[in-house]
Motif scaffolding. Structure first.
Motif, PDB file in Angstrom:
ATOM      1  N   GLY A 240      45.925  11.455  -5.253  1.00  0.00           N
ATOM      2  CA  GLY A 240      44.649  11.196  -6.051  1.00  0.00           C
ATOM      3  C   GLY A 240      43.783  12.350  -5.780  1.00  0.00           C
ATOM      4  N   LEU A 241      44.280  13.557  -5.299  1.00  0.00           N
ATOM      5  CA  LEU A 241      43.281  14.852  -5.032  1.00  0.00           C
ATOM      6  C   LEU A 241      43.443  15.814  -6.441  1.00  0.00           C
ATOM      7  CD1 LEU A 241      44.745  15.388  -1.498  1.00  0.00           C
ATOM      8  CD2 LEU A 241      42.458  14.612  -2.081  1.00  0.00           C
ATOM      9  N   HIS A 242      42.360  16.362  -6.411  1.00  0.00           N
ATOM     10  CA  HIS A 242      41.991  17.543  -7.320  1.00  0.00           C
ATOM     11  C   HIS A 242      42.860  18.684  -6.947  1.00  0.00           C
ATOM     12  CE1 HIS A 242      39.015  15.095  -8.946  1.00  0.00           C
ATOM     13  NE2 HIS A 242      39.150  15.695 -10.154  1.00  0.00           N
ATOM     14  N   ALA A 243      43.325  19.518  -7.918  1.00  0.00           N
ATOM     15  CA  ALA A 243      44.340  20.821  -7.463  1.00  0.00           C
ATOM     16  C   ALA A 243      43.334  21.985  -7.475  1.00  0.00           C
ATOM     17  CB  ALA A 243      45.431  20.915  -8.329  1.00  0.00           C
ATOM     18  N   PRO A 271      42.146  20.173 -12.321  1.00  0.00           N
ATOM     19  CA  PRO A 271      41.740  21.256 -11.623  1.00  0.00           C
ATOM     20  C   PRO A 271      40.313  20.864 -10.786  1.00  0.00           C
ATOM     21  CG  PRO A 271      42.187  21.705 -13.837  1.00  0.00           C
ATOM     22  CD  PRO A 271      42.422  20.390 -13.596  1.00  0.00           C
ATOM     23  N   VAL A 272      40.245  21.502  -9.708  1.00  0.00           N
ATOM     24  CA  VAL A 272      39.200  21.157  -8.845  1.00  0.00           C
ATOM     25  C   VAL A 272      37.855  21.426  -9.346  1.00  0.00           C
ATOM     26  CG1 VAL A 272      39.061  23.363  -7.610  1.00  0.00           C
ATOM     27  CG2 VAL A 272      38.220  21.184  -6.191  1.00  0.00           C
ATOM     28  N   TRP A 273      37.844  22.462 -10.248  1.00  0.00           N
ATOM     29  CA  TRP A 273      36.475  22.999 -10.937  1.00  0.00           C
ATOM     30  C   TRP A 273      36.030  21.836 -11.750  1.00  0.00           C
ATOM     31  CZ3 TRP A 273      40.703  25.857 -11.126  1.00  0.00           C
ATOM     32  CH2 TRP A 273      41.568  25.988 -12.400  1.00  0.00           C
ATOM     33  N   GLU A 274      36.711  20.814 -12.313  1.00  0.00           N
ATOM     34  CA  GLU A 274      36.120  19.656 -12.911  1.00  0.00           C
ATOM     35  C   GLU A 274      35.083  19.094 -12.180  1.00  0.00           C
ATOM     36  OE1 GLU A 274      40.094  18.220 -15.016  1.00  0.00           O
ATOM     37  OE2 GLU A 274      38.945  16.814 -14.107  1.00  0.00           O
ATOM     38  N   LEU A 275      35.071  19.027 -10.810  1.00  0.00           N
ATOM     39  CA  LEU A 275      34.207  18.494  -9.939  1.00  0.00           C
ATOM     40  C   LEU A 275      32.843  18.843 -10.252  1.00  0.00           C
ATOM     41  CD1 LEU A 275      36.333  18.059  -6.624  1.00  0.00           C
ATOM     42  CD2 LEU A 275      35.819  16.094  -8.195  1.00  0.00           C
TER      43      LEU A 275
END
Ligand code: AMP
Ligand code: MN
Ligand code: MN
Ligand code: MN
Length: 282
Positions: A240-243, A271-275
């Motif tokens: 459940g981690l972003h990439a 993708p992590v940039w969704e955060l």
């Protein structure tokens, strides 16, 4: 999307370019979003941001923290953090001080191995005494003909447990993640494929990282083979981690790595940039 490179170094750690030169090179290579992730330092971020403004490139303020999990040194990237946050500033100063003391000890060990003169040489390469990296010593060993390349320098002298290695009191994994979260950033487990640990231990590391409040892990990096990238992509989804993705560009001493040059994130990764963009993947 290689236009987003979330892992790079300037000469404020063990990279060879100034932040402005790094940004110019990123721009020339088609990178539109760049995270400057110097080891235990945010000193280059302001200069990178200024240079980026002129070129229309976005800088993600970031850092790559050295940390300890069990008896392994691991790296945690913090993306999008407030670089002036007091607790972060304090912790970075502690890590830098330890780094400066270690450099003298490594030089003493090399001298005991009949290789004198390294301290002056690495000090001349680094921005200041407290940003000296093992990578600088490796470069010196290469330049003076003691080893055939960076890898051999680490295998023989600088790697964990080798002749000139000095154990470091880096912050814990939990502390690294808490510092990043406390500074409003997103904690990313850096290059999970590069630690010398078994796959079982890697899963335990990722679990501990997630438990500590980590949000993402690097999946697409410049030096990993396609099957490892696929595997890391699966792990990110299982936990459940972003990439995240990034080159880990250092400069001319690692010519096999280029800004913006790495594989796409595997399908299904978030993708992590969704955060920080607040959008969601299909
Ligand atoms: P330090 O943070 O001073 O302990 O130095 C670690 C840095 O050395 C890493 O960030 C890499 O840039 C570099 N490094 C570590 N292991 C290797 C290796 N086997 N080959 C080349 N560079 C390495
Ligand atoms: Mn490095
Ligand atoms: Mn690293
Ligand atoms: Mn790095």
């Amino acid at each position: 999307m290689p236009a987003i490179d979330l892992h790079s170094h300037s000469f404020y750690s063990d990279g060879t370019l100034s932040p402005a030169e790094l940004v110019a090179r990123a721009h020339a290579k088609g990178v539109q979003v760049l995270a400057l992730t110097d080891h235990d330092s945010v000193h280059g971020v302001a200069e990178a941001s200024t240079a980026a403004q002129e070129l229309g490139l976005t800088i993600v303020p970031a850092v790559e923290l050295s940390a300890v999990w069990r008896h392994w040194t691991i790296h945690v990237v913090g993306l999008g953090l407030d670089i002036a946050q007091p607790a972060l500033t304090e912790a970075l100063a502690l890590q830098a001080g330890a780094r400066g003391r270690r450099a003298r000890q490594i030089a003493e060990r090399l001298e005991a191995l009949r290789m004198p003169g390294s301290y002056e040489a690495v000090l001349a390469m680094a921005k200041d005494a407290d940003s000296i990296s093992r990578a600088h010593f490796a470069q010196w060993l290469v330049e003076t003909g003691r080893v055939t390349g960076m890898q051999q320098a680490f295998d023989r002298y600088l790697g964990q447990g080798k002749k000139a290695d000095v154990p470091m009191p880096w912050m814990s994994l939990e502390e690294a993640v808490a510092l990043i979260n406390g500074a409003g950033g997103h904690a990313v487990l850096a290059h999970p494929g590069r630690y010398s640990i078994t796959r079982t231990k890697l899963r335990e590391l990722i679990q501990a990282f997630k438990q500590a409040g980590g949000e993402a892990m690097e999946v697409a990096t410049a030096t990993e083979k396609p099957d490892i990238i696929r595997y890391l992509g699966q792990l990110s989804q299982q936990f459940g981690l972003h990439a995240s993705q990034g080159s880990d560009y250092h400069g001319s001493q690692m010519p096999w790595i280029e800004l913006g040059r790495f594989a796409e994130l595997p399908a299904g990764c978030r993708p992590v940039w969704e955060l920080w963009q607040g959008c969601s993947s299909a």
